[in-house]
Design a protein around this motif. Structure first.
Motif, PDB file in Angstrom:
ATOM      1  N   GLN A  88      52.199  26.218  59.871  1.00  0.00           N
ATOM      2  CA  GLN A  88      51.013  26.004  60.629  1.00  0.00           C
ATOM      3  C   GLN A  88      50.175  24.727  60.243  1.00  0.00           C
ATOM      4  O   GLN A  88      49.797  24.548  59.267  1.00  0.00           O
ATOM      5  CB  GLN A  88      50.146  26.998  60.783  1.00  0.00           C
ATOM      6  N   ALA A  89      49.971  23.862  60.980  1.00  0.00           N
ATOM      7  CA  ALA A  89      49.237  22.490  60.679  1.00  0.00           C
ATOM      8  C   ALA A  89      47.721  23.098  60.955  1.00  0.00           C
ATOM      9  O   ALA A  89      47.354  23.952  61.384  1.00  0.00           O
ATOM     10  CB  ALA A  89      49.384  21.647  61.686  1.00  0.00           C
ATOM     11  N   ALA A  90      46.912  22.049  60.222  1.00  0.00           N
ATOM     12  CA  ALA A  90      45.608  22.254  60.348  1.00  0.00           C
ATOM     13  C   ALA A  90      45.136  21.938  61.725  1.00  0.00           C
ATOM     14  O   ALA A  90      45.803  21.129  62.750  1.00  0.00           O
ATOM     15  CB  ALA A  90      44.812  21.125  59.594  1.00  0.00           C
ATOM     16  N   GLY A  91      44.068  22.411  62.360  1.00  0.00           N
ATOM     17  CA  GLY A  91      43.662  22.229  63.623  1.00  0.00           C
ATOM     18  C   GLY A  91      44.114  23.287  64.525  1.00  0.00           C
ATOM     19  O   GLY A  91      44.233  23.310  65.514  1.00  0.00           O
ATOM     20  N   ALA A  92      44.870  24.539  63.980  1.00  0.00           N
ATOM     21  CA  ALA A  92      45.521  25.436  64.779  1.00  0.00           C
ATOM     22  C   ALA A  92      44.010  26.348  65.427  1.00  0.00           C
ATOM     23  O   ALA A  92      42.858  26.027  65.096  1.00  0.00           O
ATOM     24  CB  ALA A  92      46.075  26.493  63.934  1.00  0.00           C
ATOM     25  N   ASN A  93      44.374  26.935  66.535  1.00  0.00           N
ATOM     26  CA  ASN A  93      42.938  27.675  67.197  1.00  0.00           C
ATOM     27  C   ASN A  93      42.086  28.685  66.313  1.00  0.00           C
ATOM     28  O   ASN A  93      41.013  28.514  66.324  1.00  0.00           O
ATOM     29  CB  ASN A  93      43.511  28.147  68.598  1.00  0.00           C
ATOM     30  N   VAL A  94      43.054  29.379  65.599  1.00  0.00           N
ATOM     31  CA  VAL A  94      42.459  30.481  64.781  1.00  0.00           C
ATOM     32  C   VAL A  94      41.895  29.844  63.607  1.00  0.00           C
ATOM     33  O   VAL A  94      42.575  29.025  62.923  1.00  0.00           O
ATOM     34  CB  VAL A  94      43.459  31.525  64.641  1.00  0.00           C
ATOM     35  N   PRO A  95      40.660  30.258  63.206  1.00  0.00           N
ATOM     36  CA  PRO A  95      40.432  29.651  61.608  1.00  0.00           C
ATOM     37  C   PRO A  95      41.253  30.133  60.519  1.00  0.00           C
ATOM     38  O   PRO A  95      41.663  31.271  60.443  1.00  0.00           O
ATOM     39  CB  PRO A  95      38.972  30.203  61.658  1.00  0.00           C
ATOM     40  N   GLN A  96      41.490  29.086  59.786  1.00  0.00           N
ATOM     41  CA  GLN A  96      42.535  29.690  58.653  1.00  0.00           C
ATOM     42  C   GLN A  96      41.865  29.141  57.375  1.00  0.00           C
ATOM     43  O   GLN A  96      41.183  28.107  57.147  1.00  0.00           O
ATOM     44  CB  GLN A  96      43.876  28.852  59.009  1.00  0.00           C
ATOM     45  N   LYS A  97      42.450  29.704  56.145  1.00  0.00           N
ATOM     46  CA  LYS A  97      41.910  29.459  54.863  1.00  0.00           C
ATOM     47  C   LYS A  97      42.950  29.844  53.913  1.00  0.00           C
ATOM     48  O   LYS A  97      43.730  30.473  54.218  1.00  0.00           O
ATOM     49  CB  LYS A  97      40.700  30.434  54.711  1.00  0.00           C
TER      50      LYS A  97
END
Ligand SMILES: [Zn+2]
Lengths: 381, 149
Positions: free
Chosen positions: B3-12
């Motif tokens: 999954q690339a940065a900028g997906a809809n769900v916040p990621q960490k």
């Protein structure tokens, strides 16, 4: 330098003893060892003792007597008992003392050993994602070994079957019921290819070994045993060990190979001279790999050895005659000393139903554990 | 399913030192010793082989061969395990070492649950994906391996 004799041995039965602390099990073992050689606690000039989960070993003096002796606590992972013995060996060998005791005991909570990845410098992520399990390491080491050397699942089962059968004949063993081939082969898969009854469990127990200079021993007993060698070694870069996150491409031999070679060199004999051996069997696969790591057979020969029963009590090299860790469980502080106790019992011909025939004269012990260390001994009559 | 940065769900990232994130081409991070050439994983400040402190962080490969494996057959004890499965819905997961050519063998979860799907020597690839979701909805990203299709 003097030679080192084993004059007294004592054990508190392994397993689960509710209401008796680890320390009390250690004290019980020491009292038994003293009785075995007709000595008093006050005769002991030094003690090396260890426990990983049941308190400081030197607290034993509160139960055994505040005699002022030199008492050193030993903590060396799964080789704590072996390291206590090795330290006691050096104390006699150096000529500084002529009689003393190595003691180990433990009392672990039920279930798997607790693991705290951050305390081991491993990173929280490693535990988070489910990789901080010792069972995975053992499974991956034997998986690779089976692939490389043609060891079969059937042989894994037979090692466990043998050890539970031996345990059933041994008064100090925890699991005194032999398990059938099917019970082992159909037990739940814990970590492929290893099943539930192929693993040992944390447990409780205590063991004590009294060492003396040969000169002193001859005054006390007409039939001492001799501790011909006692060695502890740790891992080299590239050996495959528990909790390895990045394994080096260049594979180094296990510390058991180093410890074993140094032990045989010190004893001045070779693996072919050994008539009874206790080899660390944290799980079935470990016993198989340790047969080769300790020089008893070539890699891959274990398949034939075990299929033909060479390591059974009536085989050409009986291994884990008291049922090993599989039947005794693993109280970390006491485990390595239990192996020494069992070899002594066998060399004295006091093994009862589990006695190796033809009066064995030379025995061997090997303890291995996290974080990658091994302790070996050679004992003779 | 990287999954690339900028997906809809916040990621960490589960650990910012473990791999480059966010990134369009995330990579595991190791360290390379300038004295003896040894590559380590994860990145560390000195070399476990020669003790040199002259090491630098490097990116590891994304494909390699399976060196050994197992299947984690029971729900790991929590803590330390942070997965959110229960005894009822736990599904066994693979664990193995993948040999990054010329670098190091990296341990990781493998996205299969049966030993029949794995064999020593098979080609594996790295994936970055949510391991679990925090209470506030943030996806915690970790890495895993899967057999190359
Ligand atoms: Zn280096």
């Amino acid at each position: 330098m003097t030679d080192v004799a084993i004059i007294g041995i004592g054990i508190h039965p392994f397993g689960r003893t509710d209401g008796v602390s680890g320390l009390e099990q250690g004290a019980f073992a020491v009292r038994q060892a003293l009785k075995d050689c007709g000595m008093d606690w006050g005769d002991m000039q030094f003690a090396y003792g260890g426990s990983s989960a049941a308190g400081n070993a030197d607290a034993l003096v509160n139960q055994l007597g505040l005699t002022g002796l030199q008492f050193v606590n030993v903590a060396n992972g799964c080789a704590t008992g072996g390291s206590a013995l090795q330290s006691a060996y050096m104390a006699i060998k150096s000529g500084m003392f002529d009689v003393g005791v190595a003691v180990g005991f433990d009392k672990h909570p039920r279930g798997a050993f607790a693991v705290e990845p951050e305390k081991m410098g491993l990173g929280k992520w490693y535990g988070d994602v489910g990789l901080a399990l010792t069972t995975q390491f053992f499974a991956m080491k034997i998986q690779k070994y089976m692939h490389d050397y043609g060891i079969t699942d059937d042989t894994l089962v037979k090692v466990a079957e043998k050890n539970y059968a031996n345990g059933a004949l041994c008064p100090h063993a925890w699991r005194k019921t032999a398990l059938t081939y099917e019970q082992i082969a159909e037990s739940p898969m814990i970590s492929h290819p290893l099943r539930k009854y192929m693993f040992c469990s944390p447990a409780e127990g205590g063991c004590a070994i009294i060492l003396a200079s040969v000169e002193k021993a001859k005054q006390l007993t007409s039939h001492p045993l001799f501790l011909k060698a006692a060695v502890v070694r740790t891992r080299h870069f590239g050996s495959f060990e528990v909790f390895t996150q990045g394994q080096a491409l260049d594979q180094a031999p296990s510390p058991s190979v180093d410890a074993s070679q140094a032990t045989f060199e010190m004893a001045g004999i070779g693996p072919k001279d050994i008539q009874v051996a206790q080899l660390q069997d944290t799980e079935s696969g470990a016993e198989i790999m340790h047969m080769a790591e300790n020089g008893f057979c070539a890699d891959g020969d274990q398949e034939k050895w075990i299929q033909e029963g060479y390591t059974k009590i009536d085989g050409k090299l009986p291994v884990n005659t008291d049922g090993g860790c599989l039947a005794n469980g693993e109280p970390v502080g006491a485990s390595g000393l239990r192996q020494v106790y069992e070899v002594c019992v066998q060399l004295r011909g006091e093994g009862g139903e589990r006695q190796v025939q033809n009066n064995p004269k030379v025995g061997y012990t090997h303890v291995y554990g996290a974080p990658g260390l091994s302790g070996c001994t050679v004992i003779s009559r | 399913m990287s999954q690339a940065a900028g997906a809809n769900v916040p990621q960490k990232s589960i650990d910012p030192k473990l791999f480059t994130w966010p990134s369009n081409k995330p990579r595991l991070l190791g360290s390379q010793c300038n004295n003896c050439g040894t590559t380590s994983f994860p990145a560390q400040a000195s070399c476990p082989r020669c003790c040199s402190e002259d090491v630098e962080t490097c990116e590891l490969g994304t494909r390699g061969k399976l060196w050994s494996f197992t299947i984690q057959g029971f729900l790991p004890k929590s803590p330390p395990y942070a997965g959110t499965e229960t005894l009822e819905d736990f599904k066994p997961f693979g664990v193995g070492y993948v040999e990054m050519p010329g670098q190091v063998r990296v341990v990781g979860r493998i996205n299969v649950s049966s030993p029949e799907e794995l064999a020593i020597g098979m080609d594996m690839e790295l994936v970055f994906e949510p391991f679990r979701t925090d209470e506030d909805g943030t996806e915690i990203i970790s890495y895993a391996f899967r057999p190359v299709a």
